[in-house]
Design an enzyme around this catalytic site. Structure first.
Site, short mmCIF file in Angstrom:
data_model
loop_
_atom_site.label_atom_id
_atom_site.label_comp_id
_atom_site.label_asym_id
_atom_site.label_seq_id
_atom_site.Cartn_x
_atom_site.Cartn_y
_atom_site.Cartn_z
CG ASP A 195 -20.92 37.64 -0.59
OD1 ASP A 195 -21.51 38.74 -0.74
OD2 ASP A 195 -19.69 37.53 -0.49
CG HIS A 196 -22.70 32.81 2.31
ND1 HIS A 196 -21.72 32.17 1.61
CD2 HIS A 196 -22.07 33.66 3.16
CE1 HIS A 196 -20.53 32.58 2.05
NE2 HIS A 196 -20.73 33.48 2.99
CG HIS A 207 -16.58 39.41 -2.81
ND1 HIS A 207 -15.72 38.38 -2.55
CD2 HIS A 207 -16.02 40.11 -3.84
CE1 HIS A 207 -14.67 38.46 -3.37
NE2 HIS A 207 -14.84 39.49 -4.16
N GLY A 240 -20.93 35.81 7.53
CA GLY A 240 -21.94 35.48 6.53
C GLY A 240 -22.47 34.07 6.66
CB THR A 292 -14.99 31.17 0.39
OG1 THR A 292 -15.16 32.44 1.03
CG2 THR A 292 -14.12 30.28 1.25
CB THR A 293 -11.88 35.43 0.18
OG1 THR A 293 -13.02 36.03 -0.45
CG2 THR A 293 -10.66 36.30 -0.03
CG HIS A 296 -13.02 34.06 5.57
ND1 HIS A 296 -13.06 32.69 5.56
CD2 HIS A 296 -13.24 34.45 4.29
CE1 HIS A 296 -13.31 32.28 4.33
NE2 HIS A 296 -13.43 33.33 3.54
N GLY A 297 -15.07 32.78 8.33
CA GLY A 297 -15.17 31.50 9.03
C GLY A 297 -15.66 31.62 10.47
NE ARG A 300 -34.14 24.91 -8.74
CZ ARG A 300 -35.08 24.20 -8.12
NH1 ARG A 300 -34.82 23.60 -6.99
NH2 ARG A 300 -36.28 24.09 -8.64
CG HIS A 328 -21.69 35.16 -4.33
ND1 HIS A 328 -21.23 36.45 -4.39
CD2 HIS A 328 -20.70 34.43 -3.75
CE1 HIS A 328 -20.02 36.50 -3.87
NE2 HIS A 328 -19.65 35.28 -3.48
CG ASN A 359 -20.50 38.25 3.15
OD1 ASN A 359 -21.28 37.79 2.33
ND2 ASN A 359 -19.24 38.53 2.85
CD GLU A 406 -13.08 41.63 6.90
OE1 GLU A 406 -13.62 42.57 6.27
OE2 GLU A 406 -13.50 40.46 6.86
N1 PXP Z 1 -14.66 38.88 5.25
C1 PXP Z 1 -14.25 38.68 3.98
C2 PXP Z 1 -13.23 39.61 3.42
C3 PXP Z 1 -14.80 37.66 3.18
O1 PXP Z 1 -14.37 37.48 1.91
C4 PXP Z 1 -15.80 36.83 3.73
C5 PXP Z 1 -16.40 35.73 2.91
O2 PXP Z 1 -17.20 36.20 1.92
C6 PXP Z 1 -16.22 37.08 5.05
C7 PXP Z 1 -15.61 38.08 5.80
C8 PXP Z 1 -17.29 36.28 5.70
O3 PXP Z 1 -16.91 34.95 5.81
P1 PXP Z 1 -17.97 33.85 6.25
O4 PXP Z 1 -19.00 33.76 5.18
O5 PXP Z 1 -17.13 32.63 6.38
O6 PXP Z 1 -18.58 34.31 7.55
#
Ligand code: PXP
Length: 241
Positions: free
Chosen positions: A10-11, A44, A213, A101-102, A191-192, A19, A51, A8, A152
């Site tokens: 996004d970060h 996302h 991510g 975050t989600t 996630h996490g 910035r 982001h 992922n 998921e």
């Molecule tokens: N899966 C989904 C559906 C998410 O929304 C996210 C966070 O953007 C992730 C996975 C990845 O999570 P993390 O950034 O905590 O690894």
């Protein structure tokens, strides 16, 4: 079937937006992750564009060698953009403006009517659809009822728990993965997840793909992208590259 790592991005976009610069470029990061052994890239596009930006999605779609998994909410604007994005996979997620975050999984029971329209439309647009859900059998039944091929499983509660609570959450994930497969759903998770907690989730029977991510970006700050992706592959029980 061997497990896949989807990164992922996004970060990296979050860092850029902090910035309002043109760098770091999430597309360049995605390509570097692919070279380091990622099997796919996830992003996302949020309604508030905090982001990832619309142009990032276009560029990812054009430049990736693996596949693009686009996370989108059921908001009509976001769904419309997803439908024309050309992404190879879609993950439908809940979205709240105030969350960092989600936070939780999609409520597939509550959202049944909208999902019954969205899932076939996204499938028609050429993507494999997954629904991001908590490891709850009622949610899995509802996900199957609206015709989604994938779920998921939300691993956030597992990742945030410690000690015996974490063991209980892992068991919930294991039961959910089994239940999902027994009703014909294919299973991803995310996630996490990080270097320390990923192995038991990677070992769950039937899980096909992990979406990760934050931990990757945080580790790459110290060791670089190649090592960060390689070490995550190893933590998942895959060869380093
Ligand atoms: N899966 C989904 C559906 C998410 O929304 C996210 C966070 O953007 C992730 C996975 C990845 O999570 P993390 O950034 O905590 O690894």
């Amino acid at each position: 079937m061997s497990l896949r790592l989807h990164v992922n991005v996004d970060h990296v976009a979050t860092l850029r937006q902090a910035r309002q610069e043109a760098f770091p470029d999430p597309v360049a990061w995605a390509l570097a992750c692919e070279r380091a052994g990622a099997h796919g890239i996830t992003c996302h596009l949020r309604k508030d564009r905090r982001h990832v930006q619309d142009d990032d999605v276009r560029r990812l779609r054009a430049e990736l060698r693996t596949l693009l998994n686009l996370e989108c909410s059921l908001d009509p604007e976001m769904l419309g953009l997803a439908l024309t994005s050309g992404a190879e996979a879609f993950c439908v997620v809940p979205e709240k403006r105030t969350e960092v975050t989600t936070e939780g999984g999609l409520d597939c029971v509550q959202e049944g009517a909208r999902l019954r329209e969205a899932v076939p439309a996204l499938t028609e647009a050429g993507g494999l659809v997954s629904l991001f859900v908590d490891p709850d059998p009622a949610q899995l039944d509802a996900a199957a009822a609206v015709g989604a091929p994938f779920v998921e499983l939300h691993t956030g509660a597992y990742a945030n728990a410690t000690g015996t609570a974490r063991e209980r959450e892992l068991e919930r994930l294991a039961i959910a993965a089994r239940h999902a497969r027994s009703i014909g759903l294919r299973v991803n998770a995310g996630h996490g997840l990080d270097y320390e907690n990923v192995a038991p989730v990677a070992a769950l029977e039937g899980v096909e793909e992990l979406n990760i991510g934050f931990a990757l970006v945080a580790h790459a700050v110290f060791v670089g992208v190649e090592a960060a992706v390689g070490e995550m592959r190893e933590a998942m029980g895959l060869p380093r590259s």
